[in-house]
Design an enzyme around this catalytic site. Structure first.
Site, PDB file in Angstrom:
ATOM      1  N   CYS A 147       0.816  -1.209   0.000  1.00 18.25           N
ATOM      2  CA  CYS A 147       0.000   0.000   0.000  1.00 18.25           C
ATOM      3  C   CYS A 147       0.858   1.270   0.000  1.00 18.25           C
ATOM      4  CB  CYS A 147      -0.906  -0.034   1.231  1.00 18.25           C
ATOM      5  SG  CYS A 147      -1.716   1.507   1.634  1.00 18.25           S
ATOM      6  N   CYS A 179      -0.007   3.698   2.845  1.00 19.41           N
ATOM      7  CA  CYS A 179       0.506   3.210   4.127  1.00 19.41           C
ATOM      8  C   CYS A 179       1.973   3.605   4.296  1.00 19.41           C
ATOM      9  CB  CYS A 179       0.361   1.693   4.223  1.00 19.41           C
ATOM     10  SG  CYS A 179      -1.339   1.100   4.108  1.00 19.41           S
TER      11      CYS A 179
END
Length: 107
Positions: A29, A32
């Site tokens: 991600c 993230c």
């Protein structure tokens, strides 16, 4: 931030009496990874609360049962109950995270 790697561990941690924060993430991600660049000072600021992180791909049942559809997401738990959920769309900046925490963290 402590890592949760198993569902049983997740269940045990969220059922504690104290308020905790769990960051749901995934290794692939990009949002993230961006959050990792600026989250540490916020964790330090809220040092009175225990922070955990959980990889949604490694413990998918925790994500599914808590309606974590996007990552990163921050969830606040106390006594096994999800008290608040900062969805990924609203977790893009330090300011958004700080505003969420200011509203939902018990003082």
């Amino acid at each position: 931030m402590r890592t949760i790697s198993q569902y049983a561990e997740f269940e045990e941690i969220i059922n504690q009496g104290e308020q905790i924060i769990v960051k749901f993430f995934a290794d692939w991600c990009p949002d993230c990874s961006r959050m990792d660049y600026w989250i540490d000072p916020i964790v330090d600021e809220y040092h009175d609360i225990t922070w955990y992180k959980i990889n949604r791909d490694q413990v998918p049942e925790a994500a599914t049962e808590n309606d974590v559809m996007g990552i990163p997401s921050l969830l606040i738990f106390k006594n096994g109950v999800k008290q608040a959920h900062l969805h990924s769309a609203n977790a893009k900046t330090p300011e958004e995270v700080k505003a969420f925490l200011a509203e939902h963290i018990e003082k």
